[in-house]
Design an enzyme around this catalytic site. Structure first.
Site, PDB file in Angstrom:
ATOM      1  N   GLY A 138       0.801  -1.232   0.000  1.00 34.06           N
ATOM      2  CA  GLY A 138       0.000   0.000   0.000  1.00 34.06           C
ATOM      3  C   GLY A 138       0.828   1.273   0.000  1.00 34.06           C
ATOM      4  O   GLY A 138       1.499   1.595  -0.981  1.00 34.06           O
ATOM      5  N   ILE A 140       3.513   2.103   1.691  1.00 32.16           N
ATOM      6  CA  ILE A 140       4.970   2.038   1.948  1.00 32.16           C
ATOM      7  C   ILE A 140       5.708   2.030   0.601  1.00 32.16           C
ATOM      8  O   ILE A 140       5.428   1.177  -0.244  1.00 32.16           O
ATOM      9  CB  ILE A 140       5.351   0.748   2.721  1.00 32.16           C
ATOM     10  CG1 ILE A 140       4.576   0.646   4.037  1.00 32.16           C
ATOM     11  CG2 ILE A 140       6.849   0.674   2.958  1.00 32.16           C
ATOM     12  CD1 ILE A 140       4.830  -0.658   4.806  1.00 32.16           C
ATOM     13  N   LYS A 209       2.650 -10.695  -3.729  1.00 35.41           N
ATOM     14  CA  LYS A 209       3.498  -9.534  -3.437  1.00 35.41           C
ATOM     15  C   LYS A 209       4.950  -9.973  -3.230  1.00 35.41           C
ATOM     16  O   LYS A 209       5.882  -9.308  -3.682  1.00 35.41           O
ATOM     17  CB  LYS A 209       2.969  -8.807  -2.201  1.00 35.41           C
ATOM     18  CG  LYS A 209       1.626  -8.117  -2.458  1.00 35.41           C
ATOM     19  CD  LYS A 209       0.972  -7.703  -1.155  1.00 35.41           C
ATOM     20  CE  LYS A 209      -0.324  -6.948  -1.392  1.00 35.41           C
ATOM     21  NZ  LYS A 209      -1.105  -6.774  -0.159  1.00 35.41           N
TER      22      LYS A 209
END
Ligand code: NAP
Ligand code: HSE
Length: 448
Positions: A138, A140, A209
């Site tokens: 998100g 970061i 991710k």
């Protein structure tokens, strides 16, 4: 008087949680984006599927449409935020945007993890770029850090909480005694969860991710489905309680570690010592501990899901795209190219770790010795043992041991020293076959 700023037209496809946040930033904070971009980012078109659906953001008249050609056939729109989830039609939309000459900014990690090579090849062939900071963690800025700021380093390890929904659910269960299903619904209501929250809780989103990060940080070419994973959907609240009693919290950790030139990858619910930074990450926050050979250890912490943190990453990518920074990075990084993998993945059976094991056993003499014997035969060394006071057979449970129904059973919790994944798995298989051991044994990793 200063000359008016040049206008650069941009578009958005998808106006759900993230798209609405991006529209808000572009419309309400245009002066801020203009200052950083040196031009006005002019929101020309927003494409949605359902034109009639009420939106949380008021758009200028004529901007909202359900017709993608309003963007693809408009040569003045140069960059488009692609904020549609899932694989299709998300893939086709992204390709259409590239074919029509747009640079694309996407938050869709599932799409990149599945179709990265095709999409990046096409973008390169067309001289376009794809920016994807929002696809991992998100708000970061982990993609920029790994691909640019840390490029003087050999990254040695990445260890992170990469799914905000799972972390939110675990926190709700641990701190508020919330029911699992209730916590999932709350994560959906707050806009953290994927359209299908199964992807969050079964570890798939974190594996996707991790595959993206492993690609950038290690030059790995590992498809997300090849990453061994376990989600939080198999956890029992009793394990959160035992973990706490032992001084740990359970976190869904995504781990990539370079050990003797091979990359160890997995996503696992893991016991993390209370008081250490990862154990203190709460709610929808994400965190990533990165170790680089020159920089040492870094720790990134911030909101990993939700409207505005994710929109923050998308709009920053949009600014980088229109000023040309993304194009330069995109060309030099050769993401998802045919370039050979720099590292191979270690067979999971050979990955070392410590384990928390919980067995439900008949409370009679010799059971502990049988369990310890099976661990010993597999060369798994015991670090500590916790046995609860007696409990009654749980309702509806069939008795499988030599005793009659109604006799007591207990939870036996064992913490091990380091052992290979293969040895720990084989020991669990053997223990599960013991007549005094009930079904439903649990094995979780311990950090450190
Ligand atoms: P969402 O709330 O479900 O919104 C998706 C949007 O896509 C909706 O506005 C939908 O339109 C639109 N859409 C779907 N199919 C379309 C089509 N064929 N043509 C045009 N628009 C279409 O999803 P989200 O939470 O914003 O997530 C978007 C992406 O960001 C996903 O890939 C997700 O994984 C990623 N992401 C989300 C977060 C987060 O915290 N939510 C964080 C990081 C990354 P309608 O509204 O008309 O149905
Ligand atoms: N569903 C994702 C999460 C959104 O909870 O982390 C951010 O990618």
């Amino acid at each position: 008087m200063a000359a008016p700023l040049e206008k650069t037209k941009v578009g958005i496809v998808g106006m759900g949680t993230v798209g609405s946040g991006v529209a808000k930033l572009l419309l309400d904070y245009g002066d801020r984006t203009a200052r950083h971009a040196g031009r006005t980012l002019w929101l020309e078109s927003v494409v949605v599927r359902d034109f009639e659906k009420p939106r949380g953001v008021e758009l200028p008249k004529g901007v909202l449409t359900d017709d993608l050609t309003k963007i693809t056939k408009n040569p003045e729109i140069v960059a488009v935020a692609h904020l549609v989830g899932g694989l299709e039609p998300a893939r086709t939309i992204l390709l259409d945007l590239l074919e029509s000459g747009k640079d694309v900014i996407t938050a869709n990690k599932a799409l990149l993890a599945e179709h990265g090579p095709e999409l990046f090849d096409r973008a390169r062939a067309l001289g376009r770029s794809i920016a994807f900071e929002a696809s991992v963690a998100g708000g970061i800025p982990i993609i920029a850090n790994i691909s640019q700021c840390l490029s003087a380093n050999q990254i040695e390890s990445l260890l992170g909480i990469l799914n905000g929904t799972s972390n939110f659910i675990l926190t709700q269960m641990e701190e508020r005694d919330a029911d699992y299903d209730e916590a999932v619904r709350e994560a959906q209501r707050l806009g953290y969860a994927e359209a299908d929250p199964t992807f969050d809780v079964d570890g798939r989103d974190a594996a996707q991710k991790l595959a993206i990060l492993a690609h950038l940080a290690f030059g790995a070419r590992v498809h997300w489905s090849q990453i061994p994973r376990q989600g939080i959907d198999t956890l029992d609240v009793i394990d959160l309680r035992y973990a706490k009693q032992l001084g740990y919290r359970i976190k869904l950790l995504a781990s990539a570690q370079l050990v003797e030139d091979a990359l160890e990858l997995h996503v696992s619910p893991t016991l993390v010592k209370i008081g250490t930074p990862l154990a203190e990450v709460r709610g929808a926050y994400n965190a990533i501990a990165v170790v680089g050979d020159a920089v040492g250890r870094l720790f990134f912490h911030g909101l990993g899901a939700g409207q505005m943190p994710t929109a923050s990453a998308v709009v920053a990518d949009m600014i980088d795209t229109v000023v040309g920074r993304t194009g330069i990075t995109f060309r030099t990084l050769e993401l998802w190219s045919n370039r050979e993998a720099r590292v191979t993945q270690r067979d999971y059976d050979n990955v070392l770790g410590r384990y928390y094991m919980r067995f439900r056993v008949d409370d009679h003499p010799g059971v502990l010795a049988e369990v310890a014997g099976a661990l010993g035969r597999a060369s798994v060394s015991i670090a500590s043992v916790l046995q609860q006071e007696t409990d009654q057979l749980r309702p509806g449970e069939n008795h499988v041991g030599p005793q009659s129904a109604g006799e007591s059973i207990v939870d036996l919790v064992i913490m091990t020293h380091k052992a290979s994944e293969g040895a720990a798995r084989r020991a669990m298989e053997d223990i599960s076959k013991l007549p005094s051991v009930r079904p439903g044994s649990v094995r979780l990793r311990i950090r450190g």
